[in-house]
Write an enzyme that holds these catalytic residues in place. Structure first.
Site, short mmCIF file in Angstrom:
data_model
loop_
_atom_site.label_atom_id
_atom_site.label_comp_id
_atom_site.label_asym_id
_atom_site.label_seq_id
_atom_site.Cartn_x
_atom_site.Cartn_y
_atom_site.Cartn_z
N LYS A 158 -20.01 -9.18 64.70
CA LYS A 158 -19.76 -10.63 64.62
C LYS A 158 -18.60 -10.86 63.68
O LYS A 158 -18.56 -10.33 62.57
CB LYS A 158 -21.02 -11.33 64.07
CG LYS A 158 -20.89 -12.84 64.01
CD LYS A 158 -21.14 -13.48 65.34
CE LYS A 158 -20.61 -14.90 65.45
NZ LYS A 158 -19.17 -14.99 65.84
N LYS A 171 -20.27 -9.59 54.09
CA LYS A 171 -20.49 -11.04 54.15
C LYS A 171 -21.68 -11.35 55.07
O LYS A 171 -22.59 -12.09 54.72
CB LYS A 171 -19.23 -11.70 54.70
CG LYS A 171 -19.25 -13.21 54.76
CD LYS A 171 -18.13 -13.79 55.63
CE LYS A 171 -16.75 -13.34 55.20
NZ LYS A 171 -15.69 -14.10 55.91
N LYS A 176 -14.07 -7.71 63.62
CA LYS A 176 -12.97 -8.67 63.54
C LYS A 176 -11.93 -8.30 64.58
O LYS A 176 -11.82 -7.13 64.95
CB LYS A 176 -12.32 -8.60 62.15
CG LYS A 176 -11.52 -9.82 61.78
CD LYS A 176 -12.38 -10.91 61.22
CE LYS A 176 -11.66 -12.20 61.00
NZ LYS A 176 -12.46 -13.15 60.23
N GLY A 205 -13.57 -18.00 65.71
CA GLY A 205 -12.21 -18.31 65.28
C GLY A 205 -11.87 -17.74 63.92
O GLY A 205 -12.71 -17.22 63.20
N ASP A 206 -10.60 -17.81 63.59
CA ASP A 206 -10.06 -17.48 62.27
C ASP A 206 -8.67 -18.12 62.26
O ASP A 206 -8.43 -19.07 63.04
CB ASP A 206 -10.00 -15.94 62.07
CG ASP A 206 -9.77 -15.55 60.61
OD1 ASP A 206 -10.74 -15.50 59.83
OD2 ASP A 206 -8.61 -15.30 60.21
N ASN A 254 -8.64 -25.31 59.15
CA ASN A 254 -10.06 -25.59 59.32
C ASN A 254 -10.83 -25.49 58.00
O ASN A 254 -11.59 -26.40 57.63
CB ASN A 254 -10.66 -24.64 60.36
CG ASN A 254 -12.16 -24.77 60.47
OD1 ASN A 254 -12.90 -24.01 59.86
ND2 ASN A 254 -12.62 -25.78 61.19
N SER A 256 -22.30 -19.75 62.54
CA SER A 256 -22.12 -19.09 63.84
C SER A 256 -23.43 -18.46 64.29
O SER A 256 -23.81 -18.53 65.47
CB SER A 256 -21.05 -18.00 63.75
OG SER A 256 -19.76 -18.55 63.82
P1 NDP Z 1 -6.32 -22.17 60.14
O1 NDP Z 1 -5.42 -21.50 61.10
O2 NDP Z 1 -7.12 -23.35 60.59
O3 NDP Z 1 -5.53 -22.61 58.84
C1 NDP Z 1 -4.83 -21.70 58.08
C2 NDP Z 1 -4.13 -22.42 56.96
O4 NDP Z 1 -3.60 -21.46 56.06
C3 NDP Z 1 -2.94 -23.23 57.45
O5 NDP Z 1 -2.72 -24.31 56.61
C4 NDP Z 1 -1.80 -22.22 57.35
O6 NDP Z 1 -0.52 -22.78 57.25
C5 NDP Z 1 -2.16 -21.49 56.09
N1 NDP Z 1 -1.66 -20.11 56.18
C6 NDP Z 1 -1.98 -19.19 57.11
N2 NDP Z 1 -1.31 -18.04 56.92
C7 NDP Z 1 -0.54 -18.25 55.85
C8 NDP Z 1 0.39 -17.45 55.15
N3 NDP Z 1 0.66 -16.20 55.54
N4 NDP Z 1 0.98 -17.99 54.06
C9 NDP Z 1 0.71 -19.26 53.67
N5 NDP Z 1 -0.16 -20.07 54.31
C10 NDP Z 1 -0.78 -19.58 55.37
O7 NDP Z 1 -7.29 -21.02 59.61
P2 NDP Z 1 -8.69 -21.15 58.86
O8 NDP Z 1 -8.72 -22.38 58.03
O9 NDP Z 1 -9.75 -20.91 59.85
O10 NDP Z 1 -8.65 -19.86 57.92
C11 NDP Z 1 -8.17 -19.89 56.57
C12 NDP Z 1 -8.74 -18.72 55.80
O11 NDP Z 1 -10.17 -18.79 55.80
C13 NDP Z 1 -8.41 -17.34 56.37
O12 NDP Z 1 -8.31 -16.42 55.30
C14 NDP Z 1 -9.65 -16.99 57.17
O13 NDP Z 1 -9.80 -15.60 57.34
C15 NDP Z 1 -10.73 -17.57 56.28
N6 NDP Z 1 -12.02 -17.87 56.89
C16 NDP Z 1 -12.12 -18.65 58.00
C17 NDP Z 1 -13.34 -18.96 58.54
C18 NDP Z 1 -13.51 -19.89 59.69
O14 NDP Z 1 -14.66 -20.17 60.03
N7 NDP Z 1 -12.47 -20.39 60.28
C19 NDP Z 1 -14.58 -18.38 57.96
C20 NDP Z 1 -14.37 -17.64 56.74
C21 NDP Z 1 -13.13 -17.39 56.26
P3 NDP Z 1 0.45 -22.81 58.54
O15 NDP Z 1 -0.15 -23.78 59.48
O16 NDP Z 1 1.76 -23.20 57.99
O17 NDP Z 1 0.44 -21.39 59.08
O1 2IT Z 2 -14.01 -14.73 58.28
C1 2IT Z 2 -14.98 -15.26 58.87
O2 2IT Z 2 -16.12 -15.19 58.41
C2 2IT Z 2 -14.71 -16.01 60.10
N1 2IT Z 2 -13.56 -16.14 60.50
C3 2IT Z 2 -15.85 -16.60 60.88
C4 2IT Z 2 -16.52 -15.55 61.72
C5 2IT Z 2 -17.56 -16.05 62.68
O3 2IT Z 2 -18.00 -15.22 63.48
O4 2IT Z 2 -17.94 -17.21 62.65
#
Ligand code: NDP
Ligand code: 2IT
Length: 449
Positions: A94, A118, A130, A169-170, A245, A381
């Site tokens: 997952k 996690k 992943k 997603g990520d 997100n 999830s």
């Molecule tokens: P999104 O794509 O929705 O948003 C990512 C954000 O981070 C955007 O504002 C983006 O800016 C910025 N960003 C991405 N890459 C870079 C970079 N290299 N340098 C600077 N800014 C950057 O992704 P999420 O919000 O889903 O994910 C954000 C973080 O949270 C990641 O580390 C992800 O692994 C983690 N995460 C996500 C989960 C989820 O459920 N979605 C769960 C747990 C962790 P820009 O638009 O300019 O690229």
């Molecule tokens: O980093 C993370 O935990 C995620 N991007 C969410 C993974 C998931 O399966 O919901």
């Protein structure tokens, strides 16, 4: 700068370096965990005997494949995609899919490795995996995104399944992408297998509160850390990196709990709004229009946009890195501490460098590592999978309540485990050890697999 490893663990780490050359993020994630596991091997020698650590550092399966697709002008592009199925001792693999040009095997492996611990911490039946691609979704039309997702799924579908591997997603992958991916999976397999993806739309098997879950969960974690120090979020000033997100819903929950969020960012720059970020505006710009955060300052009087600005220079009580790995360095950590920051929680995966973490630890501030602090996303999830399995659909309030309970449990588990291993208040130690113990016990119970 790094702490020495236990003598049993050093050769294991050297082996990881040798077998995974050039994968620096993966090395970093492994080292951070191994630095905390010495005392575990003393207390539970059976894990060394069963070579659990060597096994946990080696993914069960790694899939790498070509994704050809055509853009709107008829030009062909070739991307590379990955799915690293890391560990299935606790349940089907997952973890999310990331679309970003920086993606390569080392990034997916670090994320998959983190995900194992996690997911274990959530207490729910999910293994760790992943995936992703070096595809850059920026500036691409919906049709281009759809064609890319369909091409990717034409290979990936054969590796997935409700009981096998369940992506979500990520970075760069949200509900739109999950829709295209799920649609193609359904078409190829001729099965409406809802629980093969999470993060789905509410009309087609999604869970309420999944969209909000990671950000909300991170703030619940902060709330618990502050509570443990007889502090509260109410009235605190907060900064949040990113505006995707995780960042958006971290801001929302922080505001709901009485904090004032004054800055957020994207990869081009940051906005500072001393009156408090207008979340409705951020959501319109980012979720609806998919534009840059600079637009915020164009539309909001009094707000400043700073191109390439470093958000960690803004004074705050609470800092929430919610963008990407290694975005918060030692220098940033020093600045935050100097300016009075009392708590940091990682909404992103591994956003703080090892030196940064050490500075927070030495300063005695509350630090919530990503494995624990952002586990609310994947936990919800798992709740989505639960709803799919029972063909049920829960209310927002009920789902959020479950999320909150899970985050409180994770906090307490980390807190108590850190205490038990003689490092009170060290949530890094607590999260690594508590996550490790559950998955390791399962691995030993299942024999040599
Ligand atoms: P999104 O794509 O929705 O948003 C990512 C954000 O981070 C955007 O504002 C983006 O800016 C910025 N960003 C991405 N890459 C870079 C970079 N290299 N340098 C600077 N800014 C950057 O992704 P999420 O919000 O889903 O994910 C954000 C973080 O949270 C990641 O580390 C992800 O692994 C983690 N995460 C996500 C989960 C989820 O459920 N979605 C769960 C747990 C962790 P820009 O638009 O300019 O690229
Ligand atoms: O980093 C993370 O935990 C995620 N991007 C969410 C993974 C998931 O399966 O919901």
């Amino acid at each position: 700068m790094t702490a020495p490893l236990d003598e049993k663990l050093e050769p294991i780490y050297q082996d990881v370096l040798r077998r995974n050359p050039g994968e620096t993020e993966f090395h970093q994630a492994v080292r951070e965990v191994l630095e905390t596991l010495g005392p575990v091997l003393v207390k539970y020698p059976e894990f060394a005997e069963h070579k659990v650590i060597q096994r946990i550092c080696e993914p069960e399966r790694q899939i790498i494949f070509r994704v050809p697709w055509e853009d709107d002008k008829g030009e062909t592009h070739i991307n590379r995609a990955f799915r690293v199925e890391f560990n299935s001792a606790l349940g089907p693999y997952k973890g999310g899919l990331r679309f970003h040009p920086s993606v390569y095997l080392g990034i997916i492996k670090f994320l998959g490795f983190e995900q194992v611990f996690k997911n274990s911490l959530t207490g729910l039946p999910i293994g760790g995996g992943k995936g992703g691609s070096d595809f850059d979704p920026k500036g691409r039309s919906d049709s281009e995104i759809m064609r890319f997702c369909q091409s990717l799924m034409t290979e990936l579908y054969r590796h997935l399944g409700e009981y096998t591997d369940v992506p979500a997603g990520d970075i760069g992958v949200g509900q739109r992408e999950i829709g295209y991916l799920f649609g193609q999976y359904k078409r190829i397999t001729n099965r409406y297998e809802s629980a093969v993806f999470t993060g789905k739309g509410l009309d087609w098997g999604g869970s309420r509160a999944r969209r909000e879950a990671t950000g909300y969960g991170t703030v619940y974690f902060v709330h618990e850390m502050l509570k443990a120090r007889s502090e509260e979020l109410d009235g605190k000033t907060c900064i949040v990196s990113g505006s995707g997100n995780v960042a958006i819903y971290a801001m929302q929950k922080a505001m709901q709990l009485g904090a004032k969020v004054i800055a957020c960012s994207d990869s081009s720059g940051m906005v500072v709004d001393e009156k408090g970020i207008d979340l409705k505006l951020v959501r319109r710009i980012k979720e609806v229009e998919r534009r840059r955060i600079s637009v915020y300052a164009e539309e909001k009087k009094g707000a400043r946009y700073i191109e390439d600005g470093n958000i960690w220079t803004i004074p705050c009580d609470v800092a929430l890195p919610c963008a990407t790995q290694n975005e918060l360095t030692a220098k940033d950590a020093k600045k935050l501490v100097e300016q009075g920051c009392i708590a940091v929680a990682e909404g992103a995966n591994m956003p703080t460098t090892p030196e940064g973490i050490r500075i927070f630890k030495d300063a005695g501030i509350a630090f919530g590592p990503g494995k624990a602090a952002n586990a609310g996303g994947v936990a919800t999830s798992a709740l989505e999978m639960q709803q799919n399995a029972s063909r049920d659909s829960w209310t927002f309030e009920f789902t959020e309540k479950r999320l909150e309970e899970i985050m409180v449990n994770i906090h307490n588990d980390c807190f108590e485990t850190a205490d038990e291993f003689g490092e009170p208040d060290n949530y890094v130690v607590g999260a690594n050890i508590a996550g490790f113990l559950r998955v390791s016990r399962a691995m030993v119970a299942m024999g040599l697999i």
